[in-house]
Enzyme design. Structure first.
Site, short mmCIF file in Angstrom:
data_model
loop_
_atom_site.label_atom_id
_atom_site.label_comp_id
_atom_site.label_asym_id
_atom_site.label_seq_id
_atom_site.Cartn_x
_atom_site.Cartn_y
_atom_site.Cartn_z
N SER A 1 -12.57 4.24 5.27
CA SER A 1 -13.13 3.80 6.54
C SER A 1 -14.33 4.65 6.92
O SER A 1 -14.38 5.85 6.61
CB SER A 1 -12.08 3.87 7.65
N ASP B 1 0.84 -1.19 0.00
CA ASP B 1 0.00 0.00 0.00
C ASP B 1 0.88 1.25 0.00
O ASP B 1 1.77 1.39 0.84
CB ASP B 1 -0.89 -0.03 1.25
N HIS C 1 -9.19 4.76 -1.79
CA HIS C 1 -8.42 4.78 -0.55
C HIS C 1 -9.18 5.62 0.48
O HIS C 1 -10.12 6.34 0.14
CB HIS C 1 -7.05 5.41 -0.79
#
Length: 321
Positions: free
Chosen positions: A226, A93, A223
């Site tokens: 969350s 990542d 990305h």
């Protein structure tokens, strides 16, 4: 000596993304830093019968040790097969250099990201192409990035975001040969994605739709996705933490993205929050405890439940095996 990801029982992301595109779901990409997080990711995905991308940042790789990570990945494949033979990819990542990406390819990673988004467009293309040319010799997938996400997570940080320019994506993909493209449409790194006390702005689906039009059938990555689950933030604060004003991306927006060309969604902060919340609770309720197994086990268990929820209710990746 270079190690092939195939010898470790890993998959690259090519077939994963093809299945996700056809099925209108997104592959979960969960970051991990230690054994308990890895156990939880594998258990949660095997129990929900979801393919998974194990993500390792540059900082996590330094923390866990590259050699140890290789054997942890092998163990993850064996652990999963005890429940369900799910496809597993090991992904770098936010790789920030050709040398780091090359080292991960040589170490058995099946997918790498080269993040040249902080460079000029031409420099980003040149660096990304160099990584692609090396990785593709070993059938390793490569993710590039256009646009900049705000926020801080691990060693990735930016004070402001820059949306991806749809007019650049065709040239970038054609020139570099990347297998997937991370874009910026309003997500953000870290737990503090948006200003507290104000409405959370919707993701820029208009940008996503224009990119889909220009790159039909091409895998897109989000990305900083969350949701910063309030339950975990409240638990952390209730047991001595001090996380104020943390806000994430609403799950319904992520589900909408997952039904589009977005084939991979990265989740890191939610896992950290769940893990920390359970540890704080366990230690607060048992202040004399000093056996790590006694407070890491509930953290692992809570993370398993989070992962199963994400796969089933948000990403749509459950029961795809």
């Amino acid at each position: 000596m270079a190690v092939s990801f195939k010898d470790l029982g890993l998959c690259n992301t090519r077939d994963m993304f093809a299945g996700a595109m056809a099925g209108k779901y997104a592959i979960p990409a969960y970051n991990f830093n230690n054994m308990e997080q890895l156990q939880a990711i594998i258990s949660g995905c095997a129990q929900s019968r979801s393919p998974v991308i194990l993500q390792v940042s540059k900082g996590a790789r330094n923390y866990a040790n590259g050699t140890l990570l290789r054997y942890m990945a092998m163990g993850a494949v064996e652990l999963a097969h005890q429940t369900a033979p799910i496809p597993i990819a090991l992904h770098l990542d936010h790789g920030d250099s050709f040398e780091l990406c090359k080292d991960c390819v040589d170490s058995g990673f099946s997918s790498v990201m080269i993040d040249g988004s902080h460079l000029s467009f031409q420099e980003n293309m040149a660096l990304t192409k160099k990584v692609v040319e090396y990785a593709h010799q070993f059938d390793v997938s490569v993710e590039g990035e256009l646009g900049v996400l705000a926020g801080i997570e691990d060693e990735v940080s930016s004070e402001v975001s820059h949306y991806t320019d749809p007019e650049e994506v065709e040239e970038f993909v054609r020139f570099t040969g990347v297998d997937s493209l991370a874009i910026s449409i309003g997500t953000s790194h870290g737990a503090f994605k948006f200003a507290p006390g104000k409405p959370v702005p919707p993701l820029r689906f208009d940008i996503l739709e224009e990119i889909e039009r220009r790159l039909p059938g091409f895998p897109i990555v989000l990305h900083g996705a969350s949701s910063v689950v309030p339950e975990y933030v409240d638990m952390i604060n209730a047991y001595g933490g001090d996380i104020k004003g943390a806000l994430g991306v609403p799950e319904e927006q992520l589900r909408r993205a997952a039904s589009s060309a977005v084939c991979k969604i990265n989740i890191d902060s939610d896992g950290r929050l769940a893990f920390t919340a359970a540890i704080r609770k366990a230690l607060a309720e048992n202040p004399a405890e000093f056996d790590p197994r006694k407070y890491l086990s509930p953290a692992r268990d809570l993370l398993v439940e989070l992962i199963k929820h994400k796969n089933r209710e948000v990403l749509g990746s459950a029961e795809r095996i």
